[in-house]
Design an enzyme around this catalytic site. Structure first.
Site, PDB file in Angstrom:
ATOM      1  N   HIS A 159       0.863  -1.182   0.000  1.00 36.29           N
ATOM      2  CA  HIS A 159       0.000   0.000   0.000  1.00 36.29           C
ATOM      3  C   HIS A 159       0.898   1.229   0.000  1.00 36.29           C
ATOM      4  CE1 HIS A 159      -2.868   3.052   1.346  1.00 36.29           C
ATOM      5  NE2 HIS A 159      -3.826   2.213   1.047  1.00 36.29           N
ATOM      6  N   LYS A 178     -15.678   0.606  -7.855  1.00 39.25           N
ATOM      7  CA  LYS A 178     -15.391   1.768  -8.702  1.00 39.25           C
ATOM      8  C   LYS A 178     -16.301   1.782  -9.926  1.00 39.25           C
ATOM      9  CE  LYS A 178     -11.191   1.881 -10.372  1.00 39.25           C
ATOM     10  NZ  LYS A 178     -11.263   1.755 -11.839  1.00 39.25           N
TER      11      LYS A 178
END
EC number: 4.1.1.31
Length: 921
Positions: free
Chosen positions: A153, A583
């Site tokens: 990340h 998304k």
């Protein structure tokens, strides 16, 4: 413009949280003292003024406009001081909250309260109460496995120094908590904490250079040393023991249930920085970490197991093993001799793997272990000898932990997954076919022609190319990566690279192209149909999820592919993408598409007599499938778990769950307990309502997707608003993480990676991917009909899926703050666009909060989450300065001030906010 929260101000409520507030005051006060000492009264005064005003904003004593004025003319250097101060406070507040959770759990245990629902104790109690048929349990848990898969990340590349300073502070705080200290001891403890705070203040929180994948690999490995070496084997041993007691005679879980996985260094989808050398580094560093751990443990055991044959009886097998060490000086200490022999064999193994001696050289006939099983067999000799003489306590201590560690981690430590986009596979195979003269226009073939050609190629062991092949850079790179994976498997064992995940998998040919690449690397034998590597389709968009079962069913109809699956024990793994589906269609639509896909895939597995293993690609945030793991697993449809589960663990979530053993125990217990319960019990609990509930969610999901699409896909100028009102552009420009922000250099939302999409909305405190569209769907579906509202309330009370969807939404809403988001919206210079898009966001936010209250019967969005409510109350005012300074620095950066200090300041705010929010992307 924040959701409604009701805080417990009763005497009892304050008493329960007072230790937490004391810890926060102590750590915050020490940080303030360090800032005053290191930077002077002026900087300390500036930080204190920001802190006072932030709390005044929460109490609505001052407005945000006045608060923002504090930073408008602040020098960049002073801004950096303030950012670092509040970032470090967030880090220390996280630590205090973790300690408070420990404290509360310990209090409940001492009070004799029932174990938490997400604990193994509660899970086994539920299984015992259900009185299950042992044969059925054995069938469901056949080859059961639970694999948390660590991924990288961009905000979680925490420096080792920071990591270690946090650990020292936590350990010292625990000593203060559990022991009555003298004045001198208390002073010493505070001095220790202060030294660590000074170290944190003087340590750069971020690196100046772009994070390399090698850095991300090392960060991931750090958690094994911090907790996983200790905790995963411990839980495996406990689960095996408890199941044996519940279901005697079933020989459940002969192999470890919990295993480790990683994507760091093998996931190259959209990341050009992953190459063959990176794959080699990821797999070899993992093996090094495992072997180093075993060497250390064996050395410690050799020191401690000083039992003498003059005082204890030992087995003949142990004496034979000890004799191989040729250590005459310890003839009466055979355990030490045996462990010396094992140590030297491990040294030989290390040498074979890495071509470097650790020192000590070989002795006698010591040779490398060929497999972890050989190491385990020799450790078992020691174990059996101890138990034969009644030394079970000794055997069940460090030796048991080492034996379980070898079973759990082998020589490979974790399974490194490969992942690549199906488009790249298509291009690679097309070039290979053209070079080999198989077909010069593969990309132009229709699906049936492609499948027929791929099956024909898969029948032959003959390689497509030789060493003299002249291929493009991309194809050369792809072949080198699979060759590196093959070397890792040959060296460290078949579990070193167990899976190959195909992103954007939409067809049978996508699966067979991957098989061709594995064949070319020597990892798939066409004649026997065997491969150590699972081919795993990843279904990501809502459309792909909707046809996932059709794709898998079509693949299983191809004999060559079906043979591959059967040779893997009739196991088909499928990965489900939470990020791109969200998304693509928004929160509610994505969650329901995933649920429906699981139901369909379970049916395919039943039809074909296969074992289905689902791999959940969950990110840290709710917008990427995040939320409490226990509830998420129980919310799966019946038949979707059946003992096997893989799920991704990402970024700052890894630190929150696995930074130290206590955290790891709690989180791994939750995953394992939920997996067992979801596999063996009816956790859906819909009964006769199942059909109507599914139909109602079909309708709600369609309404939610329409609302989301109206904003994200159909509102003119939305992309411009998003790019301008959030730091998404700076995430890509400021060297955050090793992976580019977009898969392709386009302006399309669909090509943007999910992490920057979610992270941008999180940093700007909109949190849009975790809720948008749900309020409209609920409002339209209910339509003022009390009976329909009652139906949804029933689902919330009884159906874990719906309850989890609403609970996770509430967590996101609690972290959103549209007052702060409005400050970000001012980065959009087009006032008409700003008003149009932000107006829609505000209206939907209000609608969602209102409908949450109607459906759940609770206006307080965190009515059932006291821990997060405490966090919001105690910690969120400290986010305020970070958000305002981020907006201010973004203004400066976009106005042309691209100085190193401004760039660093923006990056520091991202890091600080990610730390404070604990799940930013």
């Amino acid at each position: 413009m924040s959701p409604h929260l009701v805080f417990d101000v009763s005497a009892e409520g304050r008493a329960a949280t007072e230790p937490l507030r004391e810890d926060i005051r102590l750590l915050g006060g020490l940080l303030g003292d360090v800032i005053r000492e290191q930077e002077g009264e002026r900087v300390f005064g500036l930080v204190e003024e920001a802190r006072r005003r932030a709390f005044a904003v929460r109490r609505q004593e001052v407005d945000r406009e006045g608060f923002a004025d504090l930073f408008r003319d602040l020098s960049t250097q002073d801004s950096l001081h303030v950012i670092r101060a509040f970032s470090l406070f967030a880090l220390l507040a996280n630590l205090a909250e973790d300690l408070h959770r420990e404290r509360r759990r310990a209090l409940h245990v001492r009070a004799g309260d029932p174990p938490p629902a997400d604990s193994l104790a509660a899970g086994f109690a539920a299984l015992a109460e259900a009185q299950l048929d042992p044969a059925e349990v054995a069938d469901v848990l056949q080859d059961a496995t639970v694999v948390p898969v660590i991924t990288a990340h961009p905000t979680e590349t925490r420096r080792r120094t920071v990591f270690e300073a946090q650990s020292r502070i936590a350990d010292t705080m625990r000593i203060r908590e559990r022991m009555t200290l003298s004045d001198a001891e208390e002073e010493s403890a505070l001095r220790t904490i202060t030294i660590q705070v000074i170290t944190l203040w003087q340590t750069a929180l971020i690196r100046l250079q772009r994070v390399r994948i090698q850095d991300e690999i090392e960060v991931g490995l750090r958690f094994f040393e911090a907790s996983l070496f200790e905790v995963m084997p411990q839980i495996n041993a406990r689960v095996r023991r408890e199941l044996a007691e519940l279901y005697p005679g079933t020989d459940l879980l002969p192999q470890p249930l919990l295993r480790a996985g990683s994507w760091i260094g093998g996931d190259r989808d959209g990341n050009p920085n992953v190459d063959a050398d990176v794959v080699a580094t990821a797999s070899s560093r993992a093996a090094q970490t495992a072997l180093t751990h075993y060497l250390d443990e064996v050395s410690t055991l050799e020191t401690s197991l000083s039992l003498s044959v003059r005082l204890t009886a030992v087995s003949e097998d142990l004496l034979a093993l000890a004799a191989r060490s040729e250590d005459d000086a310890r003839d009466d200490e055979p355990y030490r001799q045996a462990l010396r022999w094992i140590h030297h064999r491990l040294v030989c193994t290390y040498d074979v793997f890495f071509d470097e001696w650790l020192g000590g050289g070989s002795i006698g006939e010591a040779t490398a272990y060929d497999t972890p099983g050989e190491l385990l067999a020799e450790l078992d000799v020691i174990d059996a000898s101890l138990r034969a003489d009644g030394d079970d306590l000794i055997a069940d201590d460090r030796l048991l932990r080492l034996r379980e560690a070898v079973r759990t981690f082998g020589f490979h430590l974790y399974g490194l997954d490969l992942r690549q986009n199906s488009d790249v596979h298509e291009q690679t195979v097309a070039e290979l076919f053209a070079w080999a003269g198989v077909h010069d226009a593969y990309a132009g073939l229709d699906e049936k022609e492609r499948v027929d050609l791929l099956v024909e190629v898969l029948r032959s062991r003959r390689p497509l190319i030789g060493a003299d092949a002249e291929l493009s850079e991309q194809t050369t790179r792809e072949l080198a990566i699979t060759a590196a994976a093959a070397r890792a498997i040959r060296t460290f064992g078949p579990e070193a690279v167990p899976n190959y995940v195909i992103s954007m998998c939409t067809s049978v040919s996508d699966l067979l192209e991957c098989a061709v690449l594995l064949k070319e690397a020597g990892l798939l034998d066409p004649v026997t149909g065997t491969s150590p590597v699972n081919i795993v389709p990843l279904f990501e968009t809502i459309e792909d999820l909707q046809v996932s079962a059709t794709t898998v069913r079509a693949a299983l109809a191809v004999p060559a592919y079906r043979a591959l699956v059967e040779r893997k024990g009739s196991l088909q793994e499928v990965m489900l993408g939470y990020s791109d589906s969200n998304k693509d269609g928004g929160y509610l639509a994505a969650n329901w598409a995933l649920y429906r896909a699981e139901l369909d895939l379970v049916e395919v597995a039943r039809e074909h007599g296969l074992r289905l293993r689902l791999f959940h690609g969950r990110g840290g945030t709710v917008g990427r499938g995040g939320g409490p793991s226990y509830e998420a697993i129980l919310a799966q449809p019946r038949g979707a778990v059946r003992g096997s589960l893989r799920l991704t663990e990402q970024g700052e979530i890894i630190a929150a769950k696995y930074a130290e053993p206590r955290l790891a125990v709690r989180n791994l217990e939750a995953i394992v307990s939920a997996t067992l319960e979801a596999s063996l019990l009816d956790t859906e609990r819909l009964g006769d309502e199942t059909g109507s509930a599914y139909a109602h969610l079909d309708e709600l999901a369609a309404l939610a997707r329409e609302s989301y699409a109206d904003l994200v896909h159909r509102t003119p100028g939305f992309v411009e608003y998003f790019k301008t009102s959030t730091p998404v552009g700076e995430i890509g420009a400021l060297n955050i993480g090793s992976r580019p922000a977009s898969r392709k250099p386009t302006e399309q939302i669909s090509d943007l990676r999910a992490i920057p999409w979610v992270m941008s909305w999180s940093l700007s405190r909109v949190m849009l991917p975790g809720w948008y569209g749900t309020g409209s769907a609920l409002e339209q579906w209910v339509g003022g009909d009390e009976e329909r509202l009652s139906t949804l309330r029933g689902y919330y009370e009884r159906w874990p899926f719906f309850r989890t969807v609403m609970s996770n939404l509430a967590q996101v809403m609690a972290k959103s703050d549209l007052g702060i988001a409005e400050r970000y919206s001012r980065l959009v210079q087009d006032e008409e666009l700003r008003g149009r898009v932000f107006g829609k966001i505000v209206q939907e936010h209000e609608r969602t909060v209102r409908m949450f209250g109607q459906v759940t019967g609770h206006e307080d969005v965190l009515w059932d989450n006291a821990a997060l409510k405490r966090s919001v109350f105690n910690r969120f005012p400290y986010l305020e300065p970070l958000n305002h300074l981020q907006v201010e620095l973004l203004h400066r950066y976009r106005a042309g001030d691209e100085s190193e200090q401004v760039r660093r300041g923006i990056l520091l705010t991202m890091n600080g906010l990610a730390t404070a929010l604990r799940n930013s992307g």
